[in-house]
Scaffold this motif. Structure first.
Motif, PDB file in Angstrom:
ATOM      1  N   ILE A  65       0.846  -1.210   0.000  1.00 49.28           N
ATOM      2  CA  ILE A  65       0.000   0.000   0.000  1.00 49.28           C
ATOM      3  C   ILE A  65       0.877   1.255   0.000  1.00 49.28           C
ATOM      4  N   GLN A  66       1.931   1.241   0.806  1.00 48.29           N
ATOM      5  CA  GLN A  66       2.789   2.433   0.890  1.00 48.29           C
ATOM      6  C   GLN A  66       3.524   2.681  -0.422  1.00 48.29           C
ATOM      7  N   ARG A  67       3.769   1.623  -1.180  1.00 51.87           N
ATOM      8  CA  ARG A  67       4.463   1.761  -2.474  1.00 51.87           C
ATOM      9  C   ARG A  67       3.491   1.823  -3.660  1.00 51.87           C
ATOM     10  N   TYR A  68       2.199   1.699  -3.372  1.00 46.88           N
ATOM     11  CA  TYR A  68       1.209   1.606  -4.460  1.00 46.88           C
ATOM     12  C   TYR A  68       1.156   2.938  -5.193  1.00 46.88           C
ATOM     13  N   PRO A  69       1.160   2.957  -6.531  1.00 43.43           N
ATOM     14  CA  PRO A  69       1.314   4.218  -7.268  1.00 43.43           C
ATOM     15  C   PRO A  69       0.035   5.061  -7.350  1.00 43.43           C
ATOM     16  N   LYS A  70      -0.982   4.685  -6.554  1.00 41.45           N
ATOM     17  CA  LYS A  70      -2.220   5.475  -6.560  1.00 41.45           C
ATOM     18  C   LYS A  70      -2.623   5.691  -5.094  1.00 41.45           C
ATOM     19  N   PRO A  71      -3.346   6.764  -4.788  1.00 45.32           N
ATOM     20  CA  PRO A  71      -3.798   6.958  -3.415  1.00 45.32           C
ATOM     21  C   PRO A  71      -4.744   5.839  -2.986  1.00 45.32           C
ATOM     22  N   VAL A  72      -4.535   5.337  -1.762  1.00 40.60           N
ATOM     23  CA  VAL A  72      -5.404   4.317  -1.171  1.00 40.60           C
ATOM     24  C   VAL A  72      -6.086   4.955   0.041  1.00 40.60           C
ATOM     25  N   ILE A  73      -7.408   4.910   0.036  1.00 44.46           N
ATOM     26  CA  ILE A  73      -8.195   5.534   1.116  1.00 44.46           C
ATOM     27  C   ILE A  73      -8.830   4.440   1.971  1.00 44.46           C
ATOM     28  N   SER A  74      -8.692   4.530   3.293  1.00 46.28           N
ATOM     29  CA  SER A  74      -9.430   3.622   4.197  1.00 46.28           C
ATOM     30  C   SER A  74     -10.754   4.291   4.530  1.00 46.28           C
ATOM     31  N   MET A  75     -11.849   3.580   4.265  1.00 45.22           N
ATOM     32  CA  MET A  75     -13.169   4.083   4.666  1.00 45.22           C
ATOM     33  C   MET A  75     -13.657   3.169   5.781  1.00 45.22           C
ATOM     34  N   ILE A  76     -13.740   3.714   6.998  1.00 53.86           N
ATOM     35  CA  ILE A  76     -13.887   2.842   8.173  1.00 53.86           C
ATOM     36  C   ILE A  76     -15.273   2.918   8.798  1.00 53.86           C
ATOM     37  N   GLU A  77     -15.840   1.725   8.988  1.00 53.58           N
ATOM     38  CA  GLU A  77     -17.042   1.545   9.813  1.00 53.58           C
ATOM     39  C   GLU A  77     -16.703   0.420  10.778  1.00 53.58           C
ATOM     40  N   GLY A  78     -17.204   0.526  12.012  1.00 52.47           N
ATOM     41  CA  GLY A  78     -16.949  -0.555  12.966  1.00 52.47           C
ATOM     42  C   GLY A  78     -15.603  -0.381  13.640  1.00 52.47           C
ATOM     43  N   SER A  79     -15.256  -1.385  14.455  1.00 50.04           N
ATOM     44  CA  SER A  79     -14.056  -1.273  15.313  1.00 50.04           C
ATOM     45  C   SER A  79     -12.818  -1.762  14.572  1.00 50.04           C
ATOM     46  N   VAL A  80     -11.705  -1.137  14.900  1.00 49.13           N
ATOM     47  CA  VAL A  80     -10.413  -1.460  14.269  1.00 49.13           C
ATOM     48  C   VAL A  80      -9.490  -1.990  15.361  1.00 49.13           C
ATOM     49  N   TRP A  81      -8.851  -3.157  15.126  1.00 51.48           N
ATOM     50  CA  TRP A  81      -8.064  -3.827  16.158  1.00 51.48           C
ATOM     51  C   TRP A  81      -6.638  -4.132  15.690  1.00 51.48           C
ATOM     52  N   GLY A  82      -5.685  -3.920  16.516  1.00 54.31           N
ATOM     53  CA  GLY A  82      -4.326  -4.420  16.332  1.00 54.31           C
ATOM     54  C   GLY A  82      -3.750  -4.139  14.951  1.00 54.31           C
TER      55      GLY A  82
END
Ligand code: LCV
Ligand code: LCV
Length: 264
Positions: A95-112
């Motif tokens: 993802i960090q090297r991916y040549p396009k922007p990556v967006i996280s769209m978050i619903e619910g809980s995020v763990w670890g």
């Protein structure tokens, strides 16, 4: 579009949406699930796609329950598994090297590990009801150098120490305040807000975006750590993996009881 078992891919004009489809394990970052996300990202690396959104299904209570604890390295093993070749490491690097922007769209809980996954994406937009927990100390896991660097670089040392040492979930409002989130919005505005930003990106010069994203990655990762120090830390991590506490952390999770850590 290729068929995937654990993700669904949708194209909206030049925006690609990778929707998690692994709810049976609460989107835990199992190797099979990560392989599908990686396959989808590779398939979407085409000129007509300008931006990628990662999301859980609409209405999810859990965005991702983090590393698949049943896949964590058993004790007495070198810490390598939670390092360079670990599927989550491969995904965050991709993802960090991916040549396009990556967006996280978050619903619910995020763990670890999912906390670190969203931190590796470029823009993070969340429902204002979501919570975020960084949990290695619940399990006795000696989190690895790259992961910790990803976390403290973006969210500040003191805050991340409290988040990690207490393993207490933080709210979207707190995550917004400390710079983990770009936006925290009501559930019913989340998709519109995310798509609006994604569509704006699609109108901009993709080659300029690509090179500036890579410049930012290289600059952020430009941290000197001398080899001796790195080896010393790896040795400390190995000691923790070999500890009784690490075994106790995993066992307690699967026995659904509070762990009793003795510092050995
Ligand atoms: C495997 C799971 C998991 C799971 N793996 O449903 O960052 S680090 O260092 O900690 C890194 C190593 C890491 O990411 O570790 C994982 C951190 N994740 C967590 O601490 C979250 C653990 N899960 C939970 O707290 C709950 O499952 C949540 C709150 C996510 C959902 O709770 P809910 O009551 O809705 P259950 O807990 O009943 O989970 C349903 C099934 O999924 C398994 C869990 O063991 C249960 O299995 P059984 O049905 O066999 O009992 N499960 C949940 N998370 N990360 N397995
Ligand atoms: C030459 C100009 C300019 C101008 N250069 O008046 O950061 S990077 O990478 O993008 C870097 C390469 C950089 O800094 O690029 C420049 C970034 N600047 C912008 O994007 C701002 C462009 N300008 C505008 O948006 C408007 O001009 C503003 C909002 C500044 C002012 O609007 P206003 O309606 O008051 P005009 O747009 O009519 O501009 C008056 C004249 O100045 C020229 C513009 O082309 C126009 O020329 P003509 O009268 O011949 O039509 N002009 C404005 N900015 N940066 N020329």
């Amino acid at each position: 579009m290729n068929h995937y078992e654990f993700v669904k891919v949708e194209l909206k004009d030049r925006v690609a949406i990778i929707e998690f489809n692994y709810i049976k394990k609460l989107n835990a970052l199992s190797e099979c699930f990560i392989q599908d996300i990686l396959k989808a990202l590779a398939d979407l690396n085409v000129p007509e796609v300008r931006c990628v959104i990662l999301r859980a299904p609409k209405g999810s209570k859990v965005f991702s329950s983090g590393h698949d604890i049943s896949e964590l390295p058993k004790a007495k093993r070198d810490p390598l598994p939670l390092s360079y070749q670990d599927p989550l490491r491969i995904l965050t690097r991709t993802i960090q090297r991916y040549p396009k922007p990556v967006i996280s769209m978050i619903e619910g809980s995020v763990w670890g590990g999912a906390f670190e996954l969203i931190m590796s994406t470029d823009i993070v937009i969340s429902s204002d009801k979501s919570t975020f927990a960084m949990t290695p100390v619940n399990l006795g896991v000696p989190y690895n150098v790259v992961g910790i660097h990803n976390l403290i670089r973006d969210a500040g040392l003191h805050v991340m120490k409290e988040v990690i040492f207490t393993a207490t979930p933080i709210t979207a409002e707190q995550a917004l305040k400390i710079g983990i989130l770009n936006h925290s919005v009501p559930d019913d505005e989340l998709e519109a807000k995310t798509l609006a930003i994604a569509r704006l990106i699609c109108e901009k010069a993709p080659l300029a975006i690509e090179v500036i994203k890579e410049e930012m990655r290289v600059l952020c990762e430009a941290n000197a750590i001398n080899p001796d120090e790195f080896e010393r830390i790896q040795g400390l991590r190995r000691y923790v993996y070999d500890s009784l506490d690490y075994s106790e952390g995993l066992t307690a999770f699967f026995e659904k009881r509070k762990p009793n850590f003795i510092g050995k």
